[in-house]
Motif scaffolding. Structure first.
Motif, PDB file in Angstrom:
ATOM      1  N   ILE A 169    -113.673 -45.158  95.386  1.00  0.00           N
ATOM      2  CA  ILE A 169    -113.932 -46.576  95.652  1.00  0.00           C
ATOM      3  C   ILE A 169    -112.643 -47.376  95.748  1.00  0.00           C
ATOM      4  N   ALA A 170    -111.522 -46.795  95.312  1.00  0.00           N
ATOM      5  CA  ALA A 170    -110.241 -47.501  95.406  1.00  0.00           C
ATOM      6  C   ALA A 170    -109.824 -47.727  96.858  1.00  0.00           C
ATOM      7  N   ASP A 171    -110.469 -47.024  97.790  1.00  0.00           N
ATOM      8  CA  ASP A 171    -110.144 -47.217  99.209  1.00  0.00           C
ATOM      9  C   ASP A 171    -110.505 -48.629  99.668  1.00  0.00           C
ATOM     10  N   PHE A 172    -111.362 -49.327  98.911  1.00  0.00           N
ATOM     11  CA  PHE A 172    -111.782 -50.677  99.304  1.00  0.00           C
ATOM     12  C   PHE A 172    -110.807 -51.760  98.817  1.00  0.00           C
ATOM     13  N   ILE A 173    -109.844 -51.393  97.977  1.00  0.00           N
ATOM     14  CA  ILE A 173    -108.912 -52.385  97.442  1.00  0.00           C
ATOM     15  C   ILE A 173    -108.141 -53.041  98.589  1.00  0.00           C
ATOM     16  N   GLY A 174    -108.114 -54.390  98.563  1.00  0.00           N
ATOM     17  CA  GLY A 174    -107.426 -55.148  99.599  1.00  0.00           C
ATOM     18  C   GLY A 174    -108.310 -55.545 100.755  1.00  0.00           C
ATOM     19  N   GLN A 175    -109.533 -55.013 100.821  1.00  0.00           N
ATOM     20  CA  GLN A 175    -110.445 -55.334 101.917  1.00  0.00           C
ATOM     21  C   GLN A 175    -111.292 -56.553 101.568  1.00  0.00           C
ATOM     22  N   ASP A 176    -111.631 -57.319 102.608  1.00  0.00           N
ATOM     23  CA  ASP A 176    -112.591 -58.413 102.453  1.00  0.00           C
ATOM     24  C   ASP A 176    -113.984 -57.861 102.715  1.00  0.00           C
ATOM     25  N   ILE A 177    -114.872 -58.031 101.765  1.00  0.00           N
ATOM     26  CA  ILE A 177    -116.210 -57.474 101.890  1.00  0.00           C
ATOM     27  C   ILE A 177    -117.251 -58.543 101.609  1.00  0.00           C
ATOM     28  N   GLU A 178    -118.455 -58.299 102.151  1.00  0.00           N
ATOM     29  CA  GLU A 178    -119.589 -59.169 101.888  1.00  0.00           C
ATOM     30  C   GLU A 178    -120.482 -58.524 100.849  1.00  0.00           C
ATOM     31  N   CYS A 179    -120.971 -59.346  99.920  1.00  0.00           N
ATOM     32  CA  CYS A 179    -121.858 -58.855  98.866  1.00  0.00           C
ATOM     33  C   CYS A 179    -122.979 -59.854  98.657  1.00  0.00           C
ATOM     34  N   ILE A 180    -123.982 -59.407  97.937  1.00  0.00           N
ATOM     35  CA  ILE A 180    -125.070 -60.279  97.547  1.00  0.00           C
ATOM     36  C   ILE A 180    -125.030 -60.437  96.033  1.00  0.00           C
ATOM     37  N   VAL A 181    -125.237 -61.661  95.553  1.00  0.00           N
ATOM     38  CA  VAL A 181    -125.174 -61.934  94.121  1.00  0.00           C
ATOM     39  C   VAL A 181    -126.433 -61.388  93.456  1.00  0.00           C
ATOM     40  N   LEU A 182    -126.220 -60.453  92.512  1.00  0.00           N
ATOM     41  CA  LEU A 182    -127.338 -59.865  91.791  1.00  0.00           C
ATOM     42  C   LEU A 182    -127.684 -60.652  90.541  1.00  0.00           C
ATOM     43  N   LYS A 183    -126.664 -61.071  89.766  1.00  0.00           N
ATOM     44  CA  LYS A 183    -126.923 -61.714  88.481  1.00  0.00           C
ATOM     45  C   LYS A 183    -125.786 -62.668  88.130  1.00  0.00           C
ATOM     46  N   ILE A 184    -126.150 -63.829  87.581  1.00  0.00           N
ATOM     47  CA  ILE A 184    -125.173 -64.807  87.099  1.00  0.00           C
ATOM     48  C   ILE A 184    -125.435 -65.030  85.609  1.00  0.00           C
ATOM     49  N   ASP A 185    -124.420 -64.783  84.789  1.00  0.00           N
ATOM     50  CA  ASP A 185    -124.501 -64.987  83.339  1.00  0.00           C
ATOM     51  C   ASP A 185    -123.569 -66.143  82.990  1.00  0.00           C
ATOM     52  N   PRO A 187    -123.325 -68.257  80.245  1.00  0.00           N
ATOM     53  CA  PRO A 187    -122.649 -68.291  78.943  1.00  0.00           C
ATOM     54  C   PRO A 187    -121.432 -67.376  78.898  1.00  0.00           C
ATOM     55  N   ARG A 188    -121.558 -66.204  79.509  1.00  0.00           N
ATOM     56  CA  ARG A 188    -120.439 -65.260  79.493  1.00  0.00           C
ATOM     57  C   ARG A 188    -119.519 -65.421  80.703  1.00  0.00           C
ATOM     58  N   ARG A 189    -119.894 -66.344  81.591  1.00  0.00           N
ATOM     59  CA  ARG A 189    -119.131 -66.557  82.816  1.00  0.00           C
ATOM     60  C   ARG A 189    -118.884 -65.224  83.548  1.00  0.00           C
ATOM     61  N   ASN A 190    -120.012 -64.553  83.862  1.00  0.00           N
ATOM     62  CA  ASN A 190    -119.950 -63.235  84.503  1.00  0.00           C
ATOM     63  C   ASN A 190    -120.917 -63.205  85.679  1.00  0.00           C
ATOM     64  N   ILE A 191    -120.461 -62.647  86.803  1.00  0.00           N
ATOM     65  CA  ILE A 191    -121.287 -62.520  88.006  1.00  0.00           C
ATOM     66  C   ILE A 191    -121.227 -61.059  88.464  1.00  0.00           C
ATOM     67  N   VAL A 192    -122.390 -60.476  88.739  1.00  0.00           N
ATOM     68  CA  VAL A 192    -122.484 -59.111  89.261  1.00  0.00           C
ATOM     69  C   VAL A 192    -122.968 -59.186  90.703  1.00  0.00           C
ATOM     70  N   VAL A 193    -122.252 -58.492  91.608  1.00  0.00           N
ATOM     71  CA  VAL A 193    -122.589 -58.511  93.037  1.00  0.00           C
ATOM     72  C   VAL A 193    -122.858 -57.090  93.515  1.00  0.00           C
ATOM     73  N   SER A 194    -123.478 -56.978  94.699  1.00  0.00           N
ATOM     74  CA  SER A 194    -123.805 -55.663  95.270  1.00  0.00           C
ATOM     75  C   SER A 194    -123.575 -55.688  96.776  1.00  0.00           C
ATOM     76  N   ARG A 195    -122.767 -54.766  97.210  1.00  0.00           N
ATOM     77  CA  ARG A 195    -122.589 -54.579  98.660  1.00  0.00           C
ATOM     78  C   ARG A 195    -123.681 -53.662  99.208  1.00  0.00           C
ATOM     79  N   ARG A 196    -124.114 -52.707  98.384  1.00  0.00           N
ATOM     80  CA  ARG A 196    -125.135 -51.757  98.819  1.00  0.00           C
ATOM     81  C   ARG A 196    -126.447 -52.456  99.155  1.00  0.00           C
TER      82      ARG A 196
END
Length: 640
Positions: A169-185, A187-196
């Motif tokens: 997955i390190a091959d994606f470093i430096g690339q601009d990608i589109e993702c969809i927001v899965l979860k926003i937390d 209180p913890r200021r955490n966001i999980v996204v998914s390209r798949r």
């Protein structure tokens, strides 16, 4: 800032200090104002982790002094300004986060970087919700996934990077990608996204639209995404179709990789669409005309053609007549004469061979070919070459318990049955008379050209002694000398001459009753005997050791001791008053006797070796034994 503890050390009271300060700040506070009101108006209280706005007072080497309106100035490290960001200058306004009210030196610790992150997070939260599509740059690889900056760093799990997890997955470093927001937390200021999930959702839309448009017979462009042993999966732009190996070429291919590679762009034909199961069958060979059309016109039956050997199996060889047309030369159709264990003995991959078209099955797309049909068949006109009664010479090729196969010429064998080897000798195995590789002269007894069988005879080369010499030489009453060859419980076999034996029944061994014949005679002993009976039909001779007894006084009995009725024509050679002769043992009885003696005394080494050799050859040439069995039956009929 005034340090009141220091003033107390110099004996300055609070009243004196207030009076001094009130005079000094009279222009600001007025004569009636006290110091507390001045502090209230010029300063305010602050809480830790609060974002406040300040003014840059000065910039030192690595520190920035910021006035936030507190009793003392705050300190921000210069490194918190990014390299591509405008560097601070005195008088600039900046937002900072208060980390600590005062350290041991009385300095307020501030952080511009943390304040920026909080503001960025607040802006992201305002405009971003779960399910939204965001674009960001992959910053770095962390445990379990990637960090993607969409204004703030968000987490992209490794399992959500792509539909098929990449090798690194390190091959994606430096690339601009589109993702969809899965979860926003929050209180913890955490966001999980998914390209798949974004890719799957888009593919689902494309798949749904594509399935509505696909029709059988359409030509579509696609990209090879995966290759298996049974075929290749082709991405048609939202849905994968299966290009089976049998639909890649009209010809034979060993593996799909011989036709396509991963990421190849190919044009395929839609063969079948299952919209319920979302399965699509693709074809590559269907883009061209099938070479099996009008195959009978190009390759009529019995026509000779030349082809290339493409594959060699244990049961035959495949020959390519043209692209997409292959036929099978079965191992049985390779040679008239040679006995082939594997087709590789005659052909190899890449050989050019001439074949004859034997059969065509257009439904199964199969062609049967023959190689031996291009050569003369040695069995043609075999009746003319080997007429009945003719004397021929051949080589012993194989020995069995029922006879020997004699090779008359390459590809033509005859069967010499054990019953046709000798007029007088009882033969239980062909190895008693012949050896493999011997050259032998025989007579043609019968020929069946259709079944490709020839019966041979060895004894037929000489006259039948039972019709010529034996009746004259061994008439009833004749006294002769012979050698004991075999002792059984019912009597003794005596060799009168080479390959001629007579039976001396136990009742004829002596004048008294004999319980054990071995007490009277021994194997190899020469004794005098009298001929009691000569049976030309059954080819048997009955003997007696009672030389002085009259023939008409001898009561003949069989092996069980029962009296034997006298034949109508033979009366012991003494006229009508002559007594009957005993009956000779049957072939089954002789075989049982031989087996019993072999177990007791041990078979001769030469015979055991010959039988072992014939057994081994019989197991490897079962088809010839079967043929020999049929010929045995046929030969016996000829003899009759």
């Amino acid at each position: 800032m005034v340090d009141r503890h220091l003033l107390r050390e110099f004996s300055i009271t609070d009243d004196e200090l207030d009076s001094f300060l009130g005079t000094s700040f009279a222009d600001l506070t007025g004569e009636d104002a006290d110091m507390d009101s001045v502090y209230d108006e010029t300063s305010r209280s602050f809480d830790a982790n609060e974002i406040i706005e300040g003014r840059v007072i000065r910039v030192d080497d690595d520190e920035v002094l910021v006035d936030i309106g507190a009793k003392s100035e705050g300190l921000v490290l210069l490194e918190e300004w990014e390299e591509d960001e405008k560097q601070p200058e005195p008088g600039d306004t900046v937002e900072v986060l208060m980390e600590d009210l005062e350290d041991i030196h009385g300095v307020i610790l501030l952080s511009k970087r943390k304040a920026d992150r909080i503001r960025e997070w607040e802006r992201i939260i305002e405009k971003c919700n779960e399910g939204d599509i965001v674009t960001g740059n992959v910053v770095r690889k962390i445990k379990g996934g990637l960090l993607v900056n969409i204004g703030v760093n968000v987490f992209l799990p490794a399992s959500q990077v792509d539909i098929r997890r990449p090798n690194d997955i390190a091959d994606f470093i430096g690339q601009d990608i589109e993702c969809i927001v899965l979860k926003i937390d929050e209180p913890r200021r955490n966001i999980v996204v998914s390209r798949r999930k974004l890719i799957e959702d888009r593919r689902a839309d494309l798949k749904r639209n594509l399935l509505e448009k696909l029709e059988e017979g359409q030509l579509r462009e696609g990209v090879v995404k995966n290759i298996a042993d049974f075929g290749a999966f082709v991405d048609l732009g939202g849905i994968d179709g299966l290009l089976h190996i049998t639909d890649m070429s009209w010809g034979r291919i060993d593996h799909p990789s011989n036709m396509v590679n991963i990421d190849d762009k190919i044009e395929v034909m839609i063969l079948n669409v299952d919209r319920e199961k979302e399965k699509i069958a693709l074809g590559l060979k269907q883009k061209s005309k099938s070479p099996w059309e009008n195959i009978e016109d190009r390759y009529p039956l019995n026509s000779r053609v030349t082809g290339e050997v493409t594959n060699v199996m244990s049961y035959g060889a495949f020959v390519r007549l043209e692209d997409g047309i292959e036929g099978l030369v079965h191992i049985s159709e390779m040679s008239w004469t040679r006995r082939i264990n594997h087709p590789s003995e005659l052909v190899n991959i890449g050989d050019q061979v001439e074949v004859v078209v034997l059969n065509i099955n257009t439904d199964k797309q199969e062609i049967s070919l023959g190689m031996k049909q291009t050569q003369p068949n040695p069995w043609d006109n075999v009746t003319e070459k080997y007429p009945i009664g003719a004397t021929v010479t051949g080589k012993v090729r194989n020995l069995t318990n029922y006879g020997a196969f004699i090779e008359l010429e390459e590809g033509v064998d005859g069967l010499l049955h054990v019953s046709d080897m000798s007029w007088t000798r009882k033969i239980s195995h062909a190895s008693e008379m012949l050896k493999k590789g011997d050259d032998i002269e025989c007579q043609i007894v019968s020929v069946d050209e259709d079944r490709r069988r020839i019966a041979l005879g060895l004894k037929q080369l000489a006259g039948d002694p039972w019709e010529t010499t034996i009746p004259d030489k061994y008439g009833p009453g004749t006294i002769v000398t012979g050698k004991v060859t075999k002792i059984t419980n019912f009597g003794v076999f005596v060799e009168l001459e080479s390959e001629l034996e007579g039976l001396l029944h136990v009742s004829e061994l002596a004048d008294h009753k004999v319980d054990d014949p071995e007490q009277e005679v021994k194997v190899g002993e020469e004794i005098e005997v009298r001929v009691l009976r000569l049976d030309l039909d059954d080819r048997k001779i009955g003997l007696s050791r009672r030389l002085d007894a009259e023939l008409d006084d001898v009561q003949q009995v069989d092996e069980t001791g029962k009296p034997v009725a006298a034949p109508g024509e033979l009366k012991g050679g003494m006229g009508a008053s002559g007594g009957p002769l005993f009956q000779m043992p049957t072939a089954e009885q002789e075989a049982e006797t031989a087996a019993a003696e072999t177990a007791a005394e041990g078979a001769p080494a030469e015979t055991e070796s010959a039988e072992a050799e014939s057994t081994e050859e019989a197991s490897t040439e079962s088809s010839e034994e079967t043929e020999g069995s049929d010929e045995t039956e046929e030969t016996e009929k000829v003899d009759e």
